[in-house]
Each structure stands twice: as C-alpha cells, then as structure tokens.
Design an enzyme around this catalytic site. Structure first.
Site, mmCIF file in Angstrom:
data_model
loop_
_atom_site.group_PDB
_atom_site.id
_atom_site.type_symbol
_atom_site.label_atom_id
_atom_site.label_comp_id
_atom_site.label_asym_id
_atom_site.label_seq_id
_atom_site.Cartn_x
_atom_site.Cartn_y
_atom_site.Cartn_z
ATOM 1 N N HIS A 77 0.834 -1.212 0.000
ATOM 2 C CA HIS A 77 0.000 0.000 0.000
ATOM 3 C C HIS A 77 0.862 1.252 0.000
ATOM 4 O O HIS A 77 0.574 2.227 -0.706
ATOM 5 C CB HIS A 77 -0.938 0.011 1.213
ATOM 6 C CG HIS A 77 -1.876 -1.138 1.260
ATOM 7 N ND1 HIS A 77 -2.651 -1.430 2.367
ATOM 8 C CD2 HIS A 77 -2.188 -2.091 0.342
ATOM 9 C CE1 HIS A 77 -3.378 -2.499 2.128
ATOM 10 N NE2 HIS A 77 -3.106 -2.928 0.908
ATOM 11 N N HIS A 236 -9.080 -2.123 -5.265
ATOM 12 C CA HIS A 236 -7.995 -2.380 -4.319
ATOM 13 C C HIS A 236 -6.993 -3.376 -4.888
ATOM 14 O O HIS A 236 -5.784 -3.270 -4.622
ATOM 15 C CB HIS A 236 -8.518 -2.895 -2.982
ATOM 16 C CG HIS A 236 -7.407 -3.050 -1.982
ATOM 17 N ND1 HIS A 236 -6.867 -1.979 -1.301
ATOM 18 C CD2 HIS A 236 -6.674 -4.136 -1.614
ATOM 19 C CE1 HIS A 236 -5.867 -2.394 -0.547
ATOM 20 N NE2 HIS A 236 -5.733 -3.700 -0.716
ATOM 21 N N ASP A 240 -3.027 -2.796 -5.022
ATOM 22 C CA ASP A 240 -2.007 -3.764 -4.611
ATOM 23 C C ASP A 240 -1.004 -4.012 -5.738
ATOM 24 O O ASP A 240 0.219 -4.044 -5.522
ATOM 25 C CB ASP A 240 -2.662 -5.091 -4.236
ATOM 26 C CG ASP A 240 -3.170 -5.121 -2.811
ATOM 27 O OD1 ASP A 240 -2.833 -4.231 -2.019
ATOM 28 O OD2 ASP A 240 -3.925 -6.063 -2.487
ATOM 29 N N HIS A 263 -0.432 -11.154 -4.759
ATOM 30 C CA HIS A 263 0.944 -10.732 -4.518
ATOM 31 C C HIS A 263 1.976 -11.708 -5.093
ATOM 32 O O HIS A 263 2.980 -11.287 -5.672
ATOM 33 C CB HIS A 263 1.186 -10.555 -3.022
ATOM 34 C CG HIS A 263 0.300 -9.529 -2.393
ATOM 35 N ND1 HIS A 263 0.305 -8.210 -2.780
ATOM 36 C CD2 HIS A 263 -0.642 -9.630 -1.411
ATOM 37 C CE1 HIS A 263 -0.588 -7.538 -2.057
ATOM 38 N NE2 HIS A 263 -1.165 -8.372 -1.233
#
Length: 305
Positions: A77, A236, A240, A263
C-alpha cells in the site's frame, strides 16, 4: 522529466496489521538514484532493504521483503502511494517488521507524502519500458505486461459471493497521479470474517478491524459505512498490483492485464520481466511534455542529489 523525492522528513504512527501494536513510520528525503529503501529503526545497525522484487520472500496476505535477515512486511500500500506520486528516492524507517496498515488503503500515505512536499531533483527520471509481452500463469490465474505508450492497469476478479456484484469485478486505470489519487488511492483491503478469525487464532491479523479493512461475512459487507466505490474490491486489487509492480525498481511504461492475480503472481511477473533484458529498456524523457505519464508538479530542487 526529473527524479523526485520529498522536501522534508515526516512521520506518523499507526497499527501493525498482524501485531496489533503501534508502529512508527518515518519518510526521509534521499539523493538521486537511491531508489526506495526501507530501514528498521528498532534494530541497531540493521541492514537497509532496497525495494526489490527479488527480495520478496513471503506473499501470504501481503508483500514482504527480507534482506540480511531483516524483514519489512506489508509494503504494497505504501509502495502504491509512492508510485502514484512518482517518488523515485526515499528512505522509509519503520519501528517494526511491518508497515502500519492505516485505514487499509494508500490514501493516508499519499496525504503524508504530499504534506512533506514533492521535490524535483537534478537528474533524469528513469522508466522501465516494456518492449515485448510477458505473461505468467498459475492454474487459472494470470498476469501480464505488454508494450504500451503510457501506463495502464486492467484487473478482473472472480468472487461468487452475494457481497460481490458480478458486473463490477473488472476495472481499469489509465495511470496519472490525478487518476491514482481520485480513482484508486482510497480503495481499502478486504477480507472474510471466517479467514480473519482463523488468522487471529494463529496470532495473526491482531490489528485487523473494520477501521482498516472491508470485512465480509457469509452474505454481506459488515462495515456500517459500506463501500467507498461500487467496485472497491477490484480497485484495491489494482492498488495492490501497482505497489507490487513498483518493486521492479522503476515506474513502468506498459499495459498490465491480470485475472485473479495476487501478490505472489505479481511478484512472479516482476521477476520474469527482469530475468531477460530483452523484455525491457530503461528510458528517460527530456521534459514533462514528451513523457507519456502525467505526475503532480513538484517543488523546485530542495536538496542536493
């Protein structure tokens, strides 16, 4: 177009997502060509950790850097905010093994960096330009970067759940600082109540709450205020991805497309791009007009590079 840092030191205290304990965070201006570097202020003589995709050793719930035995977690973030504002050189000093979660978005970090002031430096800003398509895939999930004159992010999620509108699981961001701040920076992380309860039983997510995440039960969103955007979930995921991709070491010129990526897959893409110099070239631009990306204006040079 020149590199930029911040104009002055600034700090904030927040809560660690996993520890639930207060974490102090400081931003320090840095000379040209330093890049983004993390340092643990709670460890005397700790090894500075460069923001590099090759140092990501753990992607469970977040992107976590480990170097010389020192760890800094949940960096995505903050890195999204740094990328969104076009900051090239910055020292991030943190008093724990994780960046504070703040409100679960990048907006508090954006506000803090803007309060410190953006400072233009006397050296050309370097971009990593994608010159041939690269895709990574694991099961039905995939992510890719393709050549593009600018920076665009496209993302699709696929949640079969009453809280997720089937028509709002794809989003696109044509990157500029203005678009990032207005359309993306405030999008919060989200999680399922059952998962959070399981994590807490293992002494994880102790700082997680509806103050810093969208929490979902079997049927609905539990946050009284609801969503900040109708498609906040997928926004979001783009937030990310922007932070994860900044671990490539430069702002990007290319088109990012992803389906159900996270991720781990974002990091795999970064490593795959960097594994072959034929995938990219590092470029600069003489001025802001010729650069295909628009950033907020920076202050005149305030520290020597």
């Amino acid at each position: 177009m020149n590199q930029r840092t911040i104009n002055q030191i600034i700090s904030v205290t927040g809560i660690g997502l996993h520890s639930g304990e207060p974490v102090n965070l400081e931003f320090h201006p840095q000379p040209v060509n330093t890049g983004i570097v993390f340092e643990r202020s709670d460890i005397v003589g700790s090894t500075p950790i460069p923001a590099s995709g090759f140092l990501v050793q753990d992607t469970m719930m977040s992107s976590n850097l480990v170097f010389g035995g020192t760890r800094v977690g949940t960096v995505e973030h903050l890195l999204s905010a740094i990328a969104g504002l076009g900051v090239d050189n910055l020292l991030v000093r943190v008093s724990a093994a994780e960046i504070p979660i703040m409100d679960g978005s990048a907006a508090p970090f954006v506000n803090l960096l803007l309060q410190a002031g953006l400072c233009e430096q006397d050296s050309a800003k370097k971009f990593l330009k994608i010159i041939r398509p690269v895709r990574v895939k694991v099961d039905d999930k995939w992510a890719e970067l393709r050549p593009y004159d600018g920076f665009e992010l496209n993302f699709e999620i696929d949640f079969d759940h009453p809280a997720f509108n089937k028509d709002l699981q794809h989003a696109q961001l044509c990157f500029s600082t203005e678009n990032f701040i207005e359309q993306l920076s405030a999008a919060r992380t989200f999680g399922f109540l059952t998962d959070i309860e399981a994590l807490r039983r293992n002494n994880l997510a102790l700082g997680g709450s509806m103050d810093n995440a969208i929490v979902i039960d079997e049927a609905k969103i539990l946050n009284v205020e609801g969503l900040r955007f109708a498609d906040e979930f997928v926004r979001h995921k783009i937030l990310d991805a922007l932070g994860d991709l900044y671990l490539i070491g430069y702002p990007l010129l290319g088109r990012f497309n992803a389906y159900k990526s996270g991720h781990a897959l974002n990091n795999l893409l970064v490593r795959e791009i960097l594994s072959d110099p034929n995938n990219f070239e590092v470029v600069t631009f003489d001025d802001n007009v010729t650069c295909p990306i628009e950033y907020l204006p920076a202050l005149p040079l305030a520290i020597e590079g």
